[in-house]
Scaffold this active site. Sequence first.
Site, PDB file in Angstrom:
ATOM      1  N   CYS A 145     -26.442 -36.126  13.826  1.00  0.00           N
ATOM      2  CA  CYS A 145     -25.833 -35.265  12.819  1.00  0.00           C
ATOM      3  C   CYS A 145     -26.813 -34.131  12.525  1.00  0.00           C
ATOM      4  O   CYS A 145     -27.941 -34.388  12.079  1.00  0.00           O
ATOM      5  CB  CYS A 145     -25.593 -36.100  11.560  1.00  0.00           C
ATOM      6  SG  CYS A 145     -24.973 -35.181  10.157  1.00  0.00           S
TER       7      CYS A 145
ATOM      8  N   CYS B  91     -22.676 -28.712  15.138  1.00  0.00           N
ATOM      9  CA  CYS B  91     -22.223 -29.855  14.332  1.00  0.00           C
ATOM     10  C   CYS B  91     -21.567 -30.814  15.312  1.00  0.00           C
ATOM     11  O   CYS B  91     -20.706 -30.396  16.112  1.00  0.00           O
ATOM     12  CB  CYS B  91     -21.211 -29.384  13.289  1.00  0.00           C
ATOM     13  SG  CYS B  91     -20.348 -30.743  12.459  1.00  0.00           S
TER      14      CYS B  91
HETATM   15  N1  DGL Z   1     -21.535 -34.189  12.145  1.00  0.00           N
HETATM   16  C1  DGL Z   1     -22.385 -33.551  11.238  1.00  0.00           C
HETATM   17  C2  DGL Z   1     -23.275 -32.491  11.860  1.00  0.00           C
HETATM   18  O1  DGL Z   1     -23.590 -32.549  13.017  1.00  0.00           O
HETATM   19  C3  DGL Z   1     -21.890 -33.176   9.868  1.00  0.00           C
HETATM   20  C4  DGL Z   1     -20.468 -33.129   9.509  1.00  0.00           C
HETATM   21  C5  DGL Z   1     -20.269 -33.272   7.999  1.00  0.00           C
HETATM   22  O2  DGL Z   1     -20.292 -34.408   7.551  1.00  0.00           O
HETATM   23  O3  DGL Z   1     -20.095 -32.259   7.315  1.00  0.00           O
HETATM   24  O4  DGL Z   1     -23.720 -31.605  11.186  1.00  0.00           O
END
Ligand code: DGL
Length: 259
Positions: A74, A184
Amino acid sequence: MQKTAPVGVFDSGVGGLATLKALQKQLPHENFVFYGDNANAPYGTKQTELIRKLSFACTEFLLKKNCKSIVIACNTASSAAKEELRQVYDVPFVAMEPAIAPAGRARKDGLVLVMATPATLRQPLFVYRVKKCGLEGHVVAVPCPKLVELAERGAVLGEETYQAIEEALWPHRDKKVDAIVLGCTHFIHARKQIRQCADQIWPGVPLMDGNQGTAVQLERILNQYDMRNEQTDPGKVELCTSGDPDKYLPLFEKLMAQE
Ligand code: DGL
């Protein structure tokens, strides 16, 4: 720590599954435990302190599963919490961040579009990386919280997702864009649609994400700590969620099966 122990992987939700697939491909004999914090997603619109607190809770969950290393799949949690996590826990962490450096190398005389969460884009780390790659004034930050929400709902391949991508990219149609960063992990599930939409505006523009780099980094870390799983059988995966398992586990399976 035993070499046969699993590698822990966490994300705010379904995004990290795209990273998990890259990790499995790179390290097919490793066992993995994936933890999606779906009950608390999205992270990207939360305050940094809260993102840190949630990242600590994800780490605790994975350590209880006896994980030998943790991949923060993430970008938001990585940029908000990786330093703090490393200070507190002994286990090696692999963090993710938007693939700005490769995008910078692909840049000619145009701009680099970085699609990420609002929280990632406001972190000092992001500003620092842009500067370090000599890209100041050449980066356009494109926050797309709606895409996260759609991925969490499992609507990632639908028309609504295409519209959300178009809404994010279309305002930049008059700019010369040399590369788009998918900063993301949730967005990687919509890669085909992002490709399709981006091609309408900037045909053939490269799309960059950090998954492969993360997989190579995990391999490097496991080698460095002499923690590679030596089994010859394919590794196993345990999928876990902080949300309703009846709702999220079928979605996890669906996204894992998607190309
Ligand atoms: N999947 C996450 C990232 O790579 C964040 C998504 C979220 O929860 O806003 O930033």
